[in-house]
Write a protein that holds these residues in place. Structure first.
Motif, short mmCIF file in Angstrom:
data_model
loop_
_atom_site.label_atom_id
_atom_site.label_comp_id
_atom_site.label_asym_id
_atom_site.label_seq_id
_atom_site.Cartn_x
_atom_site.Cartn_y
_atom_site.Cartn_z
N MET A 1 0.87 -1.35 -0.05
CA MET A 1 -0.26 -0.15 0.03
C MET A 1 0.91 1.12 -0.11
N SER A 2 0.42 2.23 -0.69
CA SER A 2 1.28 3.32 -0.95
C SER A 2 1.09 4.24 0.29
N TRP A 3 1.84 5.54 0.50
CA TRP A 3 1.34 6.28 1.73
C TRP A 3 0.32 7.26 1.38
N TRP A 4 0.10 7.49 0.06
CA TRP A 4 -0.86 8.18 -0.33
C TRP A 4 -2.36 7.67 -0.43
N SER A 5 -2.35 6.40 -0.52
CA SER A 5 -3.63 5.70 -0.53
C SER A 5 -4.10 5.34 0.91
N ALA A 6 -2.93 5.08 1.94
CA ALA A 6 -3.05 4.77 3.08
C ALA A 6 -3.68 6.15 3.83
N CYS A 7 -3.29 7.34 3.36
CA CYS A 7 -3.81 8.48 3.83
C CYS A 7 -5.14 8.75 3.28
N GLY A 8 -5.57 8.10 2.47
CA GLY A 8 -7.05 8.41 1.66
C GLY A 8 -6.75 9.64 0.76
N LEU A 9 -5.63 9.91 0.23
CA LEU A 9 -5.44 10.97 -0.78
C LEU A 9 -6.04 10.46 -2.05
N PRO A 10 -6.63 11.30 -2.98
CA PRO A 10 -6.90 11.03 -4.43
C PRO A 10 -5.96 10.58 -5.03
N ALA A 11 -6.22 9.85 -6.34
CA ALA A 11 -5.30 9.60 -7.07
C ALA A 11 -4.24 10.79 -7.89
N TRP A 12 -5.25 11.71 -8.02
CA TRP A 12 -4.57 13.11 -8.89
C TRP A 12 -3.41 13.76 -7.68
N PHE A 13 -3.40 13.40 -6.41
CA PHE A 13 -2.60 14.16 -5.38
C PHE A 13 -1.08 14.01 -5.74
N GLY A 14 -0.42 15.13 -5.42
CA GLY A 14 1.00 15.16 -5.66
C GLY A 14 1.68 14.23 -4.98
N ARG A 15 2.74 13.80 -5.28
CA ARG A 15 3.80 12.87 -4.38
C ARG A 15 4.92 13.32 -4.03
N ASN A 16 5.05 14.44 -3.49
CA ASN A 16 6.06 14.92 -2.70
C ASN A 16 5.78 15.74 -1.64
N THR A 17 6.84 16.32 -0.85
CA THR A 17 6.67 16.79 0.38
C THR A 17 5.90 17.95 0.55
N ASP A 18 5.90 18.83 -0.71
CA ASP A 18 4.99 20.29 -0.76
C ASP A 18 3.64 19.97 -0.83
N ALA A 19 3.19 18.85 -1.44
CA ALA A 19 1.62 18.41 -1.68
C ALA A 19 1.36 17.71 -0.11
N ARG A 20 2.07 17.02 0.42
CA ARG A 20 1.68 16.54 1.88
C ARG A 20 1.59 17.65 2.83
N ARG A 21 2.49 18.71 2.73
CA ARG A 21 2.57 19.95 3.52
C ARG A 21 1.04 20.74 3.17
#
Length: 53
Positions: free
Chosen positions: A1-21
């Motif tokens: 499982m990827s970190w973005w899917s584990a956090c309930g983030l949509p597929a279009w969501f960026g995969r970098n620290t700026d997006a997480r912030r």
């Protein structure tokens, strides 16, 4: 499982620290993240975070 899917983030969501912030600051992108007041991120020692030999 990827970190973005584990956090309930949509597929279009960026995969970098700026997006997480951004999702932590602005809220409204992930109900899973928004439900908590504090977010703790555990980073494995891989890639950029790997220990120097």
């Amino acid at each position: 499982m990827s970190w973005w899917s584990a956090c309930g983030l949509p597929a279009w969501f960026g995969r970098n620290t700026d997006a997480r912030r951004d999702t932590i600051r602005t809220r409204g992108i992930s109900e899973d993240i928004d439900r908590y007041d504090v977010l703790v991120v555990h980073v494995d020692q891989q890639g950029v975070f790997a220990a120097e030999p």
